[in-house]
Design an enzyme around this catalytic site. Structure first.
Site, PDB file in Angstrom:
ATOM      1  CG  HIS A  21      -1.891   0.963   1.427  1.00 24.47           C
ATOM      2  ND1 HIS A  21      -1.628   2.267   1.770  1.00 24.47           N
ATOM      3  CD2 HIS A  21      -3.245   0.872   1.296  1.00 24.47           C
ATOM      4  CE1 HIS A  21      -2.772   2.933   1.852  1.00 24.47           C
ATOM      5  NE2 HIS A  21      -3.768   2.112   1.568  1.00 24.47           N
ATOM      6  CE  LYS A  23      -7.210   0.053   6.216  1.00 25.61           C
ATOM      7  NZ  LYS A  23      -8.066   0.391   5.066  1.00 25.61           N
ATOM      8  CG  ASP A  81       0.534  -2.474   6.318  1.00 27.73           C
ATOM      9  OD1 ASP A  81      -0.447  -2.670   7.060  1.00 27.73           O
ATOM     10  OD2 ASP A  81       0.487  -1.762   5.301  1.00 27.73           O
ATOM     11  CB  CYS A 123      -3.736   3.086  -1.560  1.00 21.14           C
ATOM     12  SG  CYS A 123      -4.913   4.385  -1.233  1.00 21.14           S
ATOM     13  CD  GLN A 128      -6.925  -4.471   4.169  1.00 22.29           C
ATOM     14  OE1 GLN A 128      -7.900  -5.171   4.472  1.00 22.29           O
ATOM     15  NE2 GLN A 128      -7.043  -3.194   3.887  1.00 22.29           N
TER      16      GLN A 128
HETATM   17  N1  PLP Z   1      -1.702  -0.676   4.690  1.00 26.96           N
HETATM   18  C1  PLP Z   1      -2.656  -1.442   4.162  1.00 26.96           C
HETATM   19  C2  PLP Z   1      -2.331  -2.850   3.750  1.00 26.96           C
HETATM   20  C3  PLP Z   1      -3.947  -0.931   4.000  1.00 26.96           C
HETATM   21  O1  PLP Z   1      -4.905  -1.701   3.475  1.00 26.96           O
HETATM   22  C4  PLP Z   1      -4.216   0.389   4.398  1.00 26.96           C
HETATM   23  C5  PLP Z   1      -5.542   0.984   4.174  1.00 26.96           C
HETATM   24  O2  PLP Z   1      -6.249   0.619   3.254  1.00 26.96           O
HETATM   25  C6  PLP Z   1      -3.185   1.138   4.967  1.00 26.96           C
HETATM   26  C7  PLP Z   1      -1.949   0.580   5.088  1.00 26.96           C
HETATM   27  C8  PLP Z   1      -3.429   2.534   5.455  1.00 26.96           C
HETATM   28  O3  PLP Z   1      -4.310   2.493   6.524  1.00 26.96           O
HETATM   29  P1  PLP Z   1      -4.886   3.840   7.171  1.00 26.96           P
HETATM   30  O4  PLP Z   1      -5.442   4.623   6.024  1.00 26.96           O
HETATM   31  O5  PLP Z   1      -5.933   3.379   8.116  1.00 26.96           O
HETATM   32  O6  PLP Z   1      -3.741   4.523   7.823  1.00 26.96           O
END
Ligand code: PLP
Length: 404
Positions: A123, A226, A200, A362, A203
């Site tokens: 992401h 999430k 990270d 993203c 998900q």
């Molecule tokens: N990393 C992953 C794998 C994500 O799916 C997301 C959000 O879709 C993020 C990072 C960023 O999360 P946030 O926007 O809640 O900071």
């Protein structure tokens, strides 16, 4: 124990509404999940009865707010099997947690020629902060490529690790493709060369239990929204010795021990990284989401989600003009349809009350690597989805096709 999804769904008021004249079919859970009543009640209770700033005042409400806020931190620690609550830093979400590590560790510890290893599946939140670090320090970003099945190429990854690798920053589950990455193997490779590891888990945490000590990663990050909690609250877990060594990122009130105009000494963990008034309600709400999940049998929820995933994959595979991207294993399924722009399909689905997401999710570098200039259509699941939701999506695609 059988799972009564229809009763569970009653816990999520937002699911019981109609959109565009149809019962809502919410399949955009990778973007954000709906909230159970317990989370809504916890937010309401805090603002109605406990609202006060934490840690500072000697009065009763502040004591209650502080107790609830710190109890939530302990719940997070237990939820991801961290040794204790001192390892848990509140952030606004995954993005801010990665920025904290990038600015505190990356900017101060990396130097020219050091390597940061990312993957093609990341992401933007796990790419852009590292680019900033690389631009400022002269560190180099290397990227683990994909196999023909759009999964991480472990052989290629092994060849990318060297004594110059200082950090592996990798997602546990891809938000764009629903692929589960082999993070245990990658963490083991990182350890062989003495590199730190950041996972990270944005998900992952909403879909299956996570044990940061078993993973033995150095940092683990995720967002509350999430995993059925509120927006604006997230978590950085870090190993204590590392967090102790890292300098504060943001500075100001709350994170200090002693301040004079000549010198400031910083608070202990976790407060050293929490400048300013925190998202108190958000933390308490996330604690309520953890309480909610802890009251359910998560292995049964995961089994249910898996059966929905298989139903969706089978339905899409039966459509000759549909192409599933990669081999989804958790949460999200990305697909394209011949001669159909993803956005057009999403609009037609929305008219039927079906919420999906389209575009690059993203993950522009991933879309480039896959040659998907228009992005994909992504349906993403949570345990409260039903076989009827999947059937509605499949029927919705058939119906939308009449317009193309
Ligand atoms: N990393 C992953 C794998 C994500 O799916 C997301 C959000 O879709 C993020 C990072 C960023 O999360 P946030 O926007 O809640 O900071």
């Amino acid at each position: 124990m059988a799972l009564d999804i229809h009763t569970l769904r009653l816990d999520f008021p937002a699911l019981a509404q109609s959109v565009n004249g149809h019962p809502l079919v919410y399949l955009d859970n990778a973007a954000t999940t709906q909230k159970p009543q317990g989370v809504l009640d916890a937010l309401n209770h805090y603002y109605q009865s406990q609202n006060a700033n934490v840690h500072r005042a000697a009065h009763a409400l502040s004591g209650q707010a502080t107790h609830a806020f710190e109890a939530a931190r302990s719940k997070v620690a237990r939820f991801i099997h961290a040794p204790d609550a001192k390892h848990i830093i509140w952030t606004r979400g995954t993005t801010e947690a990665i920025n904290l590590v990038a600015y505190s560790f990356g900017m101060h510890s990396l130097k020219a020629g050091d390597e940061i290893l990312l993957s093609t599946l990341e992401h933007h939140a796990n790419i852009v902060p590292w680019q900033q670090v690389a631009a400022a320090t002269g560190a180099i970003i290397k990227v683990i490529p994909l196999t023909e099945h759009a999964e991480l190429d472990l052989t290629a990854a092994a060849a990318l690790f060297s004594t110059r690798t200082r950090l592996l920053a990798i997602s546990q589950v891809s938000n764009a493709l629903g692929v589960i990455n082999p993070i245990k193997e990658l963490i083991a490779l990182a350890k062989q060369v003495g590199a730190l590891t950041l996972v990270d888990g944005a998900q992952a945490v909403g879909h299956f239990p996570v044990d940061v000590q078993a993973l033995d990663c150095d940092f683990y990050v995720f967002s509350g929204h999430k995993m059925f909690g509120p927006t604006g609250i997230g978590v950085l877990y870090g190993k204590r010795a590392l967090l102790e060594q890292m300098p504060p990122w943001q500075t100001g009130g709350e994170m200090i021990r002693q301040v004079s105009f000549e010198h400031t000494s910083f608070g202990e963990l976790p407060f050293k990284f929490e400048a300013g008034t925190p998202n108190i309600a958000g933390a308490i709400g996330l604690g309520a989401a953890i309480d909610y999940l802890s009251g359910l049998d998560r292995s049964i929820l995961a089994e249910h989600e898996q059966s929905l995933l298989q139903q969706l994959l089978a339905g899409l595979t039966a459509m000759p003009d549909v192409h599933i991207i990669g081999r989804p294993a958790a949460g999200a399924v990305s697909f394209i349809i011949d001669d159909v722009h993803p956005q057009d399909l999403a609009t037609l689905l929305d008219m039927q009350g079906i919420a999906v997401r389209t575009g690059h999710h993203c993950a522009m570098p991933l879309m480039q690597a896959l040659g998907l200039s228009q992005g994909t259509i992504r349906a993403s699941l949570a345990f409260y989805n039903t076989a009827d939701d999947i059937a509605a999506l499949l029927a919705g695609i058939d119906k939308a096709r009449e317009f193309f």
